[in-house]
Write an enzyme that holds these catalytic residues in place. Structure first.
Site, PDB file in Angstrom:
ATOM      1  CB  ALA A   1      -1.455 -41.900  11.774  1.00 30.09           C
TER       2      ALA A   1
ATOM      3  CB  ALA B   1      -0.531 -42.643   2.699  1.00 30.95           C
ATOM      4  CG  ASN B   2      -1.302 -43.416   8.192  1.00 28.74           C
ATOM      5  OD1 ASN B   2      -2.269 -42.726   8.481  1.00 28.74           O
ATOM      6  ND2 ASN B   2      -0.046 -43.017   8.419  1.00 28.74           N
ATOM      7  NE  ARG B   3      -7.353 -48.764   5.552  1.00 23.75           N
ATOM      8  CZ  ARG B   3      -7.655 -48.914   4.261  1.00 23.75           C
ATOM      9  NH1 ARG B   3      -8.254 -47.948   3.605  1.00 23.75           N
ATOM     10  NH2 ARG B   3      -7.339 -50.036   3.647  1.00 23.75           N
ATOM     11  CB  SER B   4      -4.367 -40.788   9.974  1.00 27.09           C
ATOM     12  OG  SER B   4      -4.653 -39.560  10.601  1.00 27.09           O
TER      13      SER B   4
END
Ligand code: CTP
Ligand code: CA
Length: 227
Positions: free
Chosen positions: A99, A33-36
Protein backbone atom coordinates in the site's frame (compact mmCIF):
# COMPACT_ATOMS: atom_id res chain seq x y z
CA UNK A 1 18.70 -22.28 6.87
CA UNK A 2 17.71 -20.25 3.83
CA UNK A 3 20.16 -21.93 1.51
CA UNK A 4 18.24 -25.21 1.18
CA UNK A 5 17.82 -25.98 -2.49
CA UNK A 6 14.34 -25.03 -3.54
CA UNK A 7 12.14 -27.59 -5.18
CA UNK A 8 8.68 -27.05 -6.61
CA UNK A 9 7.09 -25.60 -9.72
CA UNK A 10 8.68 -22.18 -9.16
CA UNK A 11 12.23 -23.43 -8.60
CA UNK A 12 14.64 -21.22 -10.50
CA UNK A 13 12.13 -18.37 -10.78
CA UNK A 14 12.93 -15.03 -9.20
CA UNK A 15 9.90 -13.11 -7.96
CA UNK A 16 9.73 -9.65 -6.41
CA UNK A 17 6.98 -9.02 -3.86
CA UNK A 18 6.26 -5.58 -2.39
CA UNK A 19 4.29 -5.46 0.83
CA UNK A 20 3.15 -3.36 3.75
CA UNK A 21 2.54 0.36 4.04
CA UNK A 22 5.06 3.10 3.38
CA UNK A 23 5.86 5.86 5.85
CA UNK A 24 6.30 9.35 4.50
CA UNK A 25 8.11 11.66 6.93
CA UNK A 26 6.77 15.03 8.01
CA UNK A 27 9.75 15.71 10.24
CA UNK A 28 12.22 13.43 12.07
CA UNK A 29 9.58 12.22 14.54
CA UNK A 30 6.33 12.22 12.55
CA UNK A 31 5.10 10.49 9.43
CA UNK A 32 2.07 9.82 7.28
CA UNK A 33 1.11 6.17 6.94
CA UNK A 34 -1.83 3.92 6.07
CA UNK A 35 -3.58 0.93 7.64
CA UNK A 36 -1.86 -1.84 5.67
CA UNK A 37 -0.60 -4.62 7.97
CA UNK A 38 1.40 -6.35 5.25
CA UNK A 39 -0.51 -9.57 5.91
CA UNK A 40 -1.58 -10.31 2.34
CA UNK A 41 1.78 -9.48 0.78
CA UNK A 42 3.59 -11.54 3.40
CA UNK A 43 1.29 -14.49 2.74
CA UNK A 44 1.91 -14.22 -1.01
CA UNK A 45 5.69 -14.16 -0.49
CA UNK A 46 5.48 -17.21 1.80
CA UNK A 47 3.32 -19.14 -0.68
CA UNK A 48 5.62 -18.34 -3.61
CA UNK A 49 8.61 -19.45 -1.57
CA UNK A 50 6.84 -22.67 -0.62
CA UNK A 51 6.43 -23.40 -4.34
CA UNK A 52 10.19 -23.00 -4.78
CA UNK A 53 10.58 -19.39 -5.97
CA UNK A 54 13.52 -17.19 -5.05
CA UNK A 55 11.61 -14.30 -3.45
CA UNK A 56 12.84 -10.75 -2.97
CA UNK A 57 10.48 -9.35 -0.35
CA UNK A 58 10.50 -5.55 -0.31
CA UNK A 59 8.53 -4.44 2.69
CA UNK A 60 7.51 -1.17 4.27
CA UNK A 61 7.07 -0.99 8.05
CA UNK A 62 4.54 -3.83 8.37
CA UNK A 63 3.02 -5.17 11.56
CA UNK A 64 3.39 -8.84 10.59
CA UNK A 65 6.75 -10.60 10.47
CA UNK A 66 8.32 -11.37 7.10
CA UNK A 67 8.33 -15.01 5.98
CA UNK A 68 11.33 -17.33 6.40
CA UNK A 69 13.51 -18.17 3.47
CA UNK A 70 13.03 -14.99 1.46
CA UNK A 71 15.40 -12.11 0.85
CA UNK A 72 13.97 -9.30 3.00
CA UNK A 73 14.58 -5.71 1.91
CA UNK A 74 13.14 -3.36 4.53
CA UNK A 75 12.21 0.12 3.28
CA UNK A 76 10.42 3.09 4.76
CA UNK A 77 9.23 5.46 2.04
CA UNK A 78 7.75 5.01 -1.42
CA UNK A 79 10.97 6.41 -2.87
CA UNK A 80 13.00 3.78 -0.99
CA UNK A 81 10.64 1.07 -2.25
CA UNK A 82 10.96 2.35 -5.80
CA UNK A 83 14.77 2.18 -5.63
CA UNK A 84 14.69 -1.28 -4.05
CA UNK A 85 12.39 -2.66 -6.75
CA UNK A 86 14.56 -1.30 -9.55
CA UNK A 87 17.64 -2.76 -7.85
CA UNK A 88 15.94 -6.17 -7.56
CA UNK A 89 15.17 -6.43 -11.29
CA UNK A 90 15.38 -8.43 -13.48
CA UNK A 91 12.84 -10.94 -12.23
CA UNK A 92 10.46 -13.47 -13.75
CA UNK A 93 7.45 -11.99 -11.98
CA UNK A 94 6.61 -9.12 -9.65
CA UNK A 95 3.68 -8.89 -7.27
CA UNK A 96 2.90 -5.40 -5.97
CA UNK A 97 0.96 -5.93 -2.77
CA UNK A 98 2.29 -2.85 -0.97
CA UNK A 99 0.00 0.00 0.00
CA UNK A 100 2.29 2.68 -1.35
CA UNK A 101 1.61 6.25 -0.24
CA UNK A 102 0.49 8.24 -3.26
CA UNK A 103 1.95 11.46 -1.91
CA UNK A 104 4.86 12.53 0.23
CA UNK A 105 5.35 15.76 2.12
CA UNK A 106 7.04 18.09 -0.33
CA UNK A 107 9.71 19.40 1.97
CA UNK A 108 9.94 17.25 5.06
CA UNK A 109 11.61 19.20 7.83
CA UNK A 110 14.95 17.98 9.14
CA UNK A 111 14.02 19.44 12.52
CA UNK A 112 11.02 18.64 14.65
CA UNK A 113 8.20 21.07 13.88
CA UNK A 114 7.35 23.12 16.97
CA UNK A 115 4.10 24.67 18.09
CA UNK A 116 4.20 28.39 17.47
CA UNK A 117 1.89 31.30 18.05
CA UNK A 118 1.68 31.73 14.28
CA UNK A 119 -0.68 28.77 14.00
CA UNK A 120 -0.47 25.28 12.60
CA UNK A 121 1.89 24.02 9.90
CA UNK A 122 0.58 23.58 6.38
CA UNK A 123 1.75 20.49 4.60
CA UNK A 124 2.29 20.57 0.87
CA UNK A 125 2.47 17.28 -1.01
CA UNK A 126 4.14 15.92 -4.10
CA UNK A 127 3.37 12.71 -5.93
CA UNK A 128 5.38 9.56 -5.34
CA UNK A 129 6.65 7.41 -8.21
CA UNK A 130 4.10 4.83 -9.35
CA UNK A 131 6.26 1.75 -8.99
CA UNK A 132 3.80 -0.72 -10.51
CA UNK A 133 3.03 1.44 -13.53
CA UNK A 134 6.70 2.03 -14.18
CA UNK A 135 7.69 -1.64 -13.98
CA UNK A 136 4.67 -2.76 -16.02
CA UNK A 137 5.43 -0.31 -18.79
CA UNK A 138 9.19 -0.56 -19.01
CA UNK A 139 10.51 -2.24 -22.13
CA UNK A 140 13.79 -3.34 -20.59
CA UNK A 141 13.63 -5.94 -17.82
CA UNK A 142 9.84 -6.10 -17.65
CA UNK A 143 8.99 -9.26 -15.70
CA UNK A 144 6.98 -11.82 -17.68
CA UNK A 145 4.13 -11.44 -15.22
CA UNK A 146 3.30 -8.20 -13.39
CA UNK A 147 0.57 -8.38 -10.75
CA UNK A 148 -0.95 -5.38 -9.00
CA UNK A 149 -3.43 -5.09 -6.16
CA UNK A 150 -6.33 -2.69 -5.99
CA UNK A 151 -7.85 -1.85 -2.64
CA UNK A 152 -11.13 -0.08 -3.29
CA UNK A 153 -14.07 0.98 -1.18
CA UNK A 154 -16.69 1.20 -3.93
CA UNK A 155 -17.31 0.12 -7.54
CA UNK A 156 -14.53 -2.43 -7.08
CA UNK A 157 -14.63 -4.18 -10.46
CA UNK A 158 -15.03 -0.98 -12.40
CA UNK A 159 -12.13 0.76 -10.64
CA UNK A 160 -9.89 -2.29 -10.76
CA UNK A 161 -10.55 -3.01 -14.44
CA UNK A 162 -9.64 0.56 -15.32
CA UNK A 163 -6.62 0.33 -13.04
CA UNK A 164 -5.30 -2.77 -14.82
CA UNK A 165 -5.35 -0.95 -18.14
CA UNK A 166 -3.97 2.29 -16.73
CA UNK A 167 -1.09 0.54 -15.00
CA UNK A 168 -0.32 -1.79 -17.90
CA UNK A 169 -0.04 -4.80 -15.58
CA UNK A 170 -1.18 -8.33 -16.43
CA UNK A 171 -3.37 -9.04 -13.42
CA UNK A 172 -5.05 -7.00 -10.74
CA UNK A 173 -6.07 -8.58 -7.45
CA UNK A 174 -8.95 -6.38 -6.39
CA UNK A 175 -10.63 -6.22 -3.04
CA UNK A 176 -13.19 -4.20 -1.16
CA UNK A 177 -11.53 -2.65 1.87
CA UNK A 178 -14.42 -0.59 3.18
CA UNK A 179 -14.37 -0.72 7.00
CA UNK A 180 -17.50 -2.90 7.18
CA UNK A 181 -15.68 -5.78 5.41
CA UNK A 182 -12.99 -6.00 8.12
CA UNK A 183 -10.48 -6.94 5.42
CA UNK A 184 -7.92 -4.21 6.08
CA UNK A 185 -5.99 -5.53 9.07
CA UNK A 186 -8.11 -8.70 9.22
CA UNK A 187 -7.23 -12.34 8.56
CA UNK A 188 -9.49 -12.90 5.58
CA UNK A 189 -9.82 -11.49 2.11
CA UNK A 190 -12.39 -11.65 -0.67
CA UNK A 191 -10.76 -10.87 -3.99
CA UNK A 192 -11.63 -10.52 -7.62
CA UNK A 193 -8.81 -11.45 -9.98
CA UNK A 194 -8.90 -9.32 -13.10
CA UNK A 195 -6.92 -10.49 -16.12
CA UNK A 196 -7.07 -9.93 -19.87
CA UNK A 197 -9.47 -12.89 -19.96
CA UNK A 198 -11.98 -11.38 -17.56
CA UNK A 199 -12.82 -11.52 -13.84
CA UNK A 200 -12.69 -14.37 -11.35
CA UNK A 201 -14.62 -13.85 -8.12
CA UNK A 202 -12.94 -15.85 -5.36
CA UNK A 203 -14.95 -16.60 -2.22
CA UNK A 204 -13.96 -14.98 1.06
CA UNK A 205 -11.18 -17.07 2.62
CA UNK A 206 -8.14 -16.67 4.89
CA UNK A 207 -5.40 -14.45 3.41
CA UNK A 208 -3.06 -17.49 3.41
CA UNK A 209 -5.45 -19.32 1.11
CA UNK A 210 -5.81 -16.34 -1.22
CA UNK A 211 -2.01 -16.30 -1.34
CA UNK A 212 -1.80 -20.04 -2.00
CA UNK A 213 -4.28 -19.85 -4.86
CA UNK A 214 -2.54 -16.83 -6.35
CA UNK A 215 0.88 -18.50 -6.08
CA UNK A 216 -0.45 -21.61 -7.82
CA UNK A 217 -1.88 -19.50 -10.62
CA UNK A 218 1.44 -17.67 -10.97
CA UNK A 219 3.25 -21.02 -11.15
CA UNK A 220 0.85 -22.28 -13.82
CA UNK A 221 1.39 -19.11 -15.85
CA UNK A 222 5.19 -18.96 -15.57
CA UNK A 223 5.73 -22.67 -16.13
CA UNK A 224 2.97 -23.93 -18.41
CA UNK A 225 2.92 -27.73 -18.71
CA UNK A 226 4.97 -28.95 -21.68
CA UNK A 227 2.79 -30.48 -24.35
N1 CTP B 1 1.38 1.13 -6.49
C1 CTP B 1 2.73 1.33 -6.64
N2 CTP B 1 3.27 2.57 -6.46
C2 CTP B 1 2.49 3.60 -6.13
C3 CTP B 1 1.10 3.43 -5.96
C4 CTP B 1 0.58 2.17 -6.14
O1 CTP B 1 3.45 0.37 -6.95
N3 CTP B 1 3.03 4.80 -5.97
C5 CTP B 1 0.80 -0.20 -6.72
C6 CTP B 1 0.22 -0.87 -5.49
O2 CTP B 1 1.19 -1.66 -4.84
C7 CTP B 1 -0.89 -1.71 -6.09
C8 CTP B 1 -1.34 -0.92 -7.29
O3 CTP B 1 -0.26 -0.04 -7.61
O4 CTP B 1 -0.41 -2.93 -6.58
C9 CTP B 1 -2.58 -0.15 -7.15
O5 CTP B 1 -2.46 0.75 -6.07
P1 CTP B 1 -3.63 1.76 -5.84
O6 CTP B 1 -3.29 2.64 -4.69
O7 CTP B 1 -4.91 0.99 -5.77
O8 CTP B 1 -3.61 2.55 -7.22
P2 CTP B 1 -3.47 4.08 -7.55
O9 CTP B 1 -3.07 4.16 -8.98
O10 CTP B 1 -2.59 4.76 -6.56
O11 CTP B 1 -4.95 4.59 -7.46
P3 CTP B 1 -5.83 5.20 -6.24
O12 CTP B 1 -6.12 6.58 -6.65
O13 CTP B 1 -7.05 4.30 -6.21
O14 CTP B 1 -5.02 5.10 -4.96
CA1 CA C 1 -2.89 4.74 -4.32
Amino acid sequence: ITTRLAAGPLAGKRIIVTSGPTHEPIDPVRYIANRSSGAQGTAVARALRALGAEVVFITGPATVRPPEGVQVVPVETASDMHAAVQAALPADAAVFAAAVADWRVASASDRKLKKTKDGMPRLAFEENPDILREVASQTQDRPDLVVGFAAETNDVVEHATAKRLRKGCDWIVANDVSPATGIMGGAENAVILITAEGEEHWPRMPKDQVAQRLAEKIAATLTPPVS
